[in-house]
Design a protein around this motif. Structure first.
Motif, PDB file in Angstrom:
ATOM      1  N   TRP A   5     -65.706  82.170  -9.065  1.00  0.00           N
ATOM      2  CA  TRP A   5     -65.285  81.225  -8.026  1.00  0.00           C
ATOM      3  C   TRP A   5     -63.779  81.279  -7.789  1.00  0.00           C
ATOM      4  O   TRP A   5     -63.301  80.893  -6.739  1.00  0.00           O
ATOM      5  CB  TRP A   5     -65.722  79.807  -8.410  1.00  0.00           C
ATOM      6  N   THR A   6     -63.044  81.744  -8.772  1.00  0.00           N
ATOM      7  CA  THR A   6     -61.606  81.866  -8.542  1.00  0.00           C
ATOM      8  C   THR A   6     -61.342  82.900  -7.449  1.00  0.00           C
ATOM      9  O   THR A   6     -60.338  82.836  -6.762  1.00  0.00           O
ATOM     10  CB  THR A   6     -60.866  82.303  -9.817  1.00  0.00           C
ATOM     11  N   THR A   7     -62.249  83.846  -7.294  1.00  0.00           N
ATOM     12  CA  THR A   7     -62.119  84.823  -6.221  1.00  0.00           C
ATOM     13  C   THR A   7     -62.777  84.299  -4.949  1.00  0.00           C
ATOM     14  O   THR A   7     -62.197  84.338  -3.867  1.00  0.00           O
ATOM     15  CB  THR A   7     -62.785  86.154  -6.626  1.00  0.00           C
ATOM     16  N   HIS A   9     -63.436  81.311  -3.979  1.00  0.00           N
ATOM     17  CA  HIS A   9     -62.772  80.149  -3.364  1.00  0.00           C
ATOM     18  C   HIS A   9     -61.250  80.217  -3.471  1.00  0.00           C
ATOM     19  O   HIS A   9     -60.572  79.215  -3.551  1.00  0.00           O
ATOM     20  CB  HIS A   9     -63.286  78.860  -4.002  1.00  0.00           C
ATOM     21  N   LYS A  10     -60.770  81.428  -3.474  1.00  0.00           N
ATOM     22  CA  LYS A  10     -59.328  81.617  -3.516  1.00  0.00           C
ATOM     23  C   LYS A  10     -58.726  81.174  -2.185  1.00  0.00           C
ATOM     24  O   LYS A  10     -59.257  81.508  -1.126  1.00  0.00           O
ATOM     25  CB  LYS A  10     -59.105  83.115  -3.730  1.00  0.00           C
ATOM     26  N   PRO A  11     -57.634  80.432  -2.214  1.00  0.00           N
ATOM     27  CA  PRO A  11     -57.015  80.003  -0.948  1.00  0.00           C
ATOM     28  C   PRO A  11     -56.670  81.207  -0.071  1.00  0.00           C
ATOM     29  O   PRO A  11     -56.089  82.171  -0.551  1.00  0.00           O
ATOM     30  CB  PRO A  11     -55.741  79.296  -1.401  1.00  0.00           C
ATOM     31  N   VAL A  17     -53.560  76.008  -0.865  1.00  0.00           N
ATOM     32  CA  VAL A  17     -53.003  76.031  -2.219  1.00  0.00           C
ATOM     33  C   VAL A  17     -52.593  74.609  -2.571  1.00  0.00           C
ATOM     34  O   VAL A  17     -51.888  73.966  -1.794  1.00  0.00           O
ATOM     35  CB  VAL A  17     -51.764  76.949  -2.294  1.00  0.00           C
ATOM     36  N   VAL A  18     -53.043  74.098  -3.702  1.00  0.00           N
ATOM     37  CA  VAL A  18     -52.678  72.716  -4.045  1.00  0.00           C
ATOM     38  C   VAL A  18     -51.411  72.694  -4.895  1.00  0.00           C
ATOM     39  O   VAL A  18     -51.159  73.603  -5.678  1.00  0.00           O
ATOM     40  CB  VAL A  18     -53.832  71.982  -4.766  1.00  0.00           C
ATOM     41  N   GLY A  19     -50.627  71.648  -4.707  1.00  0.00           N
ATOM     42  CA  GLY A  19     -49.407  71.450  -5.498  1.00  0.00           C
ATOM     43  C   GLY A  19     -48.237  72.306  -5.040  1.00  0.00           C
ATOM     44  O   GLY A  19     -48.362  73.123  -4.112  1.00  0.00           O
ATOM     45  N   PRO A  50     -49.298  80.027 -16.377  1.00  0.00           N
ATOM     46  CA  PRO A  50     -50.394  80.760 -15.750  1.00  0.00           C
ATOM     47  C   PRO A  50     -51.377  79.829 -15.035  1.00  0.00           C
ATOM     48  O   PRO A  50     -51.525  78.671 -15.415  1.00  0.00           O
ATOM     49  CB  PRO A  50     -51.102  81.452 -16.927  1.00  0.00           C
ATOM     50  N   GLY A  51     -51.995  80.368 -13.990  1.00  0.00           N
ATOM     51  CA  GLY A  51     -53.081  79.644 -13.323  1.00  0.00           C
ATOM     52  C   GLY A  51     -52.649  78.533 -12.387  1.00  0.00           C
ATOM     53  O   GLY A  51     -53.459  77.690 -12.020  1.00  0.00           O
ATOM     54  N   VAL A  52     -51.373  78.495 -11.984  1.00  0.00           N
ATOM     55  CA  VAL A  52     -50.943  77.411 -11.099  1.00  0.00           C
ATOM     56  C   VAL A  52     -50.836  77.864  -9.645  1.00  0.00           C
ATOM     57  O   VAL A  52     -50.538  77.063  -8.768  1.00  0.00           O
ATOM     58  CB  VAL A  52     -49.604  76.792 -11.555  1.00  0.00           C
ATOM     59  N   GLY A  53     -51.051  79.158  -9.403  1.00  0.00           N
ATOM     60  CA  GLY A  53     -51.102  79.616  -8.016  1.00  0.00           C
ATOM     61  C   GLY A  53     -49.919  80.452  -7.562  1.00  0.00           C
ATOM     62  O   GLY A  53     -49.670  80.562  -6.369  1.00  0.00           O
ATOM     63  N   LYS A  54     -49.211  81.067  -8.476  1.00  0.00           N
ATOM     64  CA  LYS A  54     -48.048  81.877  -8.078  1.00  0.00           C
ATOM     65  C   LYS A  54     -48.506  83.083  -7.241  1.00  0.00           C
ATOM     66  O   LYS A  54     -48.044  83.283  -6.125  1.00  0.00           O
ATOM     67  CB  LYS A  54     -47.283  82.361  -9.322  1.00  0.00           C
ATOM     68  N   THR A  55     -49.416  83.864  -7.808  1.00  0.00           N
ATOM     69  CA  THR A  55     -49.871  85.063  -7.106  1.00  0.00           C
ATOM     70  C   THR A  55     -50.546  84.703  -5.787  1.00  0.00           C
ATOM     71  O   THR A  55     -50.259  85.289  -4.740  1.00  0.00           O
ATOM     72  CB  THR A  55     -50.857  85.847  -7.981  1.00  0.00           C
ATOM     73  N   VAL A  56     -51.412  83.711  -5.855  1.00  0.00           N
ATOM     74  CA  VAL A  56     -52.202  83.393  -4.673  1.00  0.00           C
ATOM     75  C   VAL A  56     -51.311  82.847  -3.553  1.00  0.00           C
ATOM     76  O   VAL A  56     -51.577  83.062  -2.367  1.00  0.00           O
ATOM     77  CB  VAL A  56     -53.361  82.437  -5.053  1.00  0.00           C
ATOM     78  N   THR A  57     -50.227  82.181  -3.906  1.00  0.00           N
ATOM     79  CA  THR A  57     -49.290  81.687  -2.893  1.00  0.00           C
ATOM     80  C   THR A  57     -48.677  82.848  -2.114  1.00  0.00           C
ATOM     81  O   THR A  57     -48.611  82.819  -0.877  1.00  0.00           O
ATOM     82  CB  THR A  57     -48.154  80.870  -3.555  1.00  0.00           C
ATOM     83  N   VAL A 199     -55.148  75.520 -12.732  1.00  0.00           N
ATOM     84  CA  VAL A 199     -56.201  75.462 -11.716  1.00  0.00           C
ATOM     85  C   VAL A 199     -57.258  76.532 -11.974  1.00  0.00           C
ATOM     86  O   VAL A 199     -58.455  76.312 -11.812  1.00  0.00           O
ATOM     87  CB  VAL A 199     -55.621  75.634 -10.298  1.00  0.00           C
ATOM     88  N   ARG A 200     -56.776  77.702 -12.406  1.00  0.00           N
ATOM     89  CA  ARG A 200     -57.716  78.784 -12.661  1.00  0.00           C
ATOM     90  C   ARG A 200     -58.763  78.357 -13.689  1.00  0.00           C
ATOM     91  O   ARG A 200     -59.962  78.527 -13.467  1.00  0.00           O
ATOM     92  CB  ARG A 200     -56.977  80.021 -13.160  1.00  0.00           C
ATOM     93  N   SER A 201     -58.337  77.759 -14.783  1.00  0.00           N
ATOM     94  CA  SER A 201     -59.307  77.393 -15.815  1.00  0.00           C
ATOM     95  C   SER A 201     -60.177  76.234 -15.353  1.00  0.00           C
ATOM     96  O   SER A 201     -61.351  76.147 -15.711  1.00  0.00           O
ATOM     97  CB  SER A 201     -58.605  77.099 -17.148  1.00  0.00           C
TER      98      SER A 201
HETATM   99  N1  LIG Z   1     -52.529  75.869  -6.740  1.00  0.00           N
HETATM  100  C1  LIG Z   1     -53.733  76.420  -6.556  1.00  0.00           C
HETATM  101  N2  LIG Z   1     -54.519  76.039  -5.530  1.00  0.00           N
HETATM  102  C2  LIG Z   1     -55.740  76.561  -5.355  1.00  0.00           C
HETATM  103  N3  LIG Z   1     -56.272  77.518  -6.159  1.00  0.00           N
HETATM  104  C3  LIG Z   1     -55.551  77.930  -7.209  1.00  0.00           C
HETATM  105  C4  LIG Z   1     -54.248  77.413  -7.456  1.00  0.00           C
HETATM  106  N4  LIG Z   1     -53.755  78.005  -8.561  1.00  0.00           N
HETATM  107  C5  LIG Z   1     -54.699  78.848  -8.985  1.00  0.00           C
HETATM  108  N5  LIG Z   1     -55.790  78.822  -8.181  1.00  0.00           N
HETATM  109  C6  LIG Z   1     -57.016  79.599  -8.381  1.00  0.00           C
HETATM  110  O1  LIG Z   1     -56.853  80.359  -9.564  1.00  0.00           O
HETATM  111  C7  LIG Z   1     -56.780  81.765  -9.268  1.00  0.00           C
HETATM  112  C8  LIG Z   1     -55.640  82.391 -10.040  1.00  0.00           C
HETATM  113  O2  LIG Z   1     -54.409  81.895  -9.578  1.00  0.00           O
HETATM  114  P1  LIG Z   1     -53.061  82.751  -9.578  1.00  0.00           P
HETATM  115  O3  LIG Z   1     -52.383  82.533  -8.302  1.00  0.00           O
HETATM  116  O4  LIG Z   1     -53.359  84.161  -9.950  1.00  0.00           O
HETATM  117  O5  LIG Z   1     -52.280  82.041 -10.761  1.00  0.00           O
HETATM  118  P2  LIG Z   1     -50.911  82.500 -11.412  1.00  0.00           P
HETATM  119  O6  LIG Z   1     -50.430  83.690 -10.647  1.00  0.00           O
HETATM  120  O7  LIG Z   1     -50.024  81.295 -11.289  1.00  0.00           O
HETATM  121  O8  LIG Z   1     -51.254  82.801 -12.848  1.00  0.00           O
HETATM  122  C9  LIG Z   1     -56.610  81.839  -7.780  1.00  0.00           C
HETATM  123  O9  LIG Z   1     -57.233  83.001  -7.279  1.00  0.00           O
HETATM  124  C10 LIG Z   1     -57.271  80.577  -7.279  1.00  0.00           C
HETATM  125  O10 LIG Z   1     -58.668  80.771  -7.187  1.00  0.00           O
END
Ligand SMILES: Nc1ncnc2c1ncn2[C@@H]1O[C@H](COP(=O)(O)OP(=O)(O)O)[C@@H](O)[C@H]1O
Ligand SMILES: [Mg+2]
Length: 421
Positions: A5-7, A9-11, A17-19, A50-57, A199-201
């Motif tokens: 679902w992280t893929t 439902h990826k923004p 992107v939340v936050g 990790p998991g806060v949305g850096k890459t996805v942003t 968020v990822r976890s």
């Molecule tokens: N702020 C966020 N809002 C919505 N989805 C998020 C967010 N952060 C993480 N995710 C989810 O987790 C996955 C991994 O996030 P990612 O951007 O790779 O985190 P990071 O690069 O900070 O480790 C994303 O593909 C998305 O599904």
């Protein structure tokens, strides 16, 4: 088919992107400023847990701004040579199809520090000459290998923070709506809070907890509070060893989020201590033996259908071995010995194999004799002679982690690495 679902439902756009609104806004402005010529800061450095949305942003922004995103990961910049391969890309603002271009260097934590010769300098050089925005991402900006990026005039430094639980909740709610899952708000709140901003976890937990279901109640998730995997395993074991019916015992296998081989080890290790009537124990062990036979057959023939029998025998078969007896008093569960020995030493084995390979490359020995005949001497040298160790580190091209291991401690490793610079 299962997709994470992280893929799924990826923004797709930053609005999803939340936050981190301020951080995202700053990054967006900077990217847009390139439309008016090369700004003072050629690169942005995003950092945070990790998991806060850096890459996805970055991905979502590129798509929102219709820019071309070129993503690179740690493996692309292990060495200076690999880095120079993409230097050319950074020298032009527009890509092949006329789209404006962003270069993303993700997972910078994976770049070697001191031991590596030239990765970071090569990257800073590309940035200096860059004609398009470059974005760097790492968890720990304060790691000393990143000191050269601490110059605010040259780099736009942006911290990503953990989104508050309310924001995570918003994201989880949206996923449930899309998936058509009826949920108790308390259940989602619980998952969101437990994730502590990762968020990822949180998304992974949500997917695991709703596997094959269309509703989610608070009671379905509250047990997570003790999610130490062991606790799950213990309740599974209780069902298998003391289950009154075949069905409860079989359900245990579904409950366990460990793989079947692991579960088998747990049952096998614990059964002897929980059956104190010999004839019952014999039955239980026989059931396990049959399960094991099927297990071997599945492995050999890949007839996955046989897994059913493995599960039936190792769960219901064991449960039904009990007539009425119960052990007198409380018997603790034990960790399977076989897994303990393997898991305790696994990272070490991997590390040692890596070191062995590097020795092999230089000395033309087999990996095992490198480990057996050379490594012990290296350890002595690394413990006592940092200068010589530094030379050897360069020659073998050992990584920081490997130096830590051979030197038997971070402090000694530091001394060695310092001698290289
Ligand atoms: N702020 C966020 N809002 C919505 N989805 C998020 C967010 N952060 C993480 N995710 C989810 O987790 C996955 C991994 O996030 P990612 O951007 O790779 O985190 P990071 O690069 O900070 O480790 C994303 O593909 C998305 O599904
Ligand atoms: Mg990432």
């Amino acid at each position: 088919m299962h997709t994470a679902w992280t893929t799924k439902h990826k923004p797709r756009t930053v609005a999803e992107v939340v936050g981190n609104r301020v951080a995202i806004g700053t990054l967006k402005q900077w990217l847009q400023s390139w439309g008016m010529g090369v700004p003072k800061q050629h690169a942005a450095f995003l950092h945070g847990p990790p998991g806060v949305g850096k890459t996805v942003t970055v991905e979502a922004l590129a798509s929102d701004l219709a820019m071309e995103l070129i993503e690179k990961n740690a493996s692309d910049y292990r060495t200076k040579e690999k880095i120079t391969q993409f230097a050319g890309l950074a020298s032009q603002y527009r890509g092949f199809f006329g789209k404006e271009r962003i270069i993303l260097l993700d997972e910078m934590d994976g770049v070697y520090g001191n031991v590596d010769r030239g990765a970071i300098p090569a990257i800073t050089k590309i940035i200096r000459d860059a004609r398009c925005p470059i974005i760097l991402i790492a968890n720990d900006f304060w790691d000393k290998k990143f000191v050269s990026f601490r110059d605010k005039k040259k780099y736009l430094i942006i911290e990503f923070k953990k989104p508050p639980a309310g924001q995570v909740l918003k994201h989880l709610t949206k996923i449930c709506v899309r998936e058509g899952i009826a949920f108790e708000e308390e259940a989602l709140k619980f998952i969101a809070q437990r994730s502590e901003g990762d968020v990822r976890s949180a998304v992974n937990d949500l997917q695991a907890l709703t596997q094959g279901k269309k509703q989610l109640a608070y009671d379905d998730v509250s047990w997570l509070a003790y999610r130490d995997r062991k606790d799950v395993i213990f309740s599974v074991l209780r069902l298998v060893l003391y289950g009154k019916t075949c069905d409860t015992a079989k359900q245990a296998a579904d409950l366990a989020d460990v793989d079947l081989d692991m579960l088998f080890e747990w049952i096998y290790e614990n059964a002897p201590y929980h059956f104190n009537v010999p004839s019952e124990l014999k039955e239980a062990m026989e059931a396990l033996a049959i399960a094991d036979l099927y297990r071997a057959r599945v492995r050999r023939t890949r007839h996955w259908k046989l897994l059913r029998y493995v599960i039936d025998f190792m769960t219901a078969g064991v449960a039904m071995a009990r007539d009425k007896s119960k052990p007198s008093g409380w018997v603790p569960f034990r960790f399977p010995q076989r897994i303990r020995t393997l898991s305790a030493s696994r990272p070490e084995r991997i590390l040692k194999a890596g070191i062995g390979k590097k020795i092999k490359g230089r000395m033309h020995l087999s990996v095992s004799s490198a480990q057996k005949d050379v490594l012990p001497y290296l350890k002595v040298i690394f413990e006592h002679n940092p200068l010589m160790a530094a030379g050897l580190t360069c020659w073998f091209n050992f990584s920081e982690e490997e130096v830590n291991y051979i030197a038997g401690g971070k402090r000694r490793a530091k001394e060695i690495l310092k001698a290289i610079d």
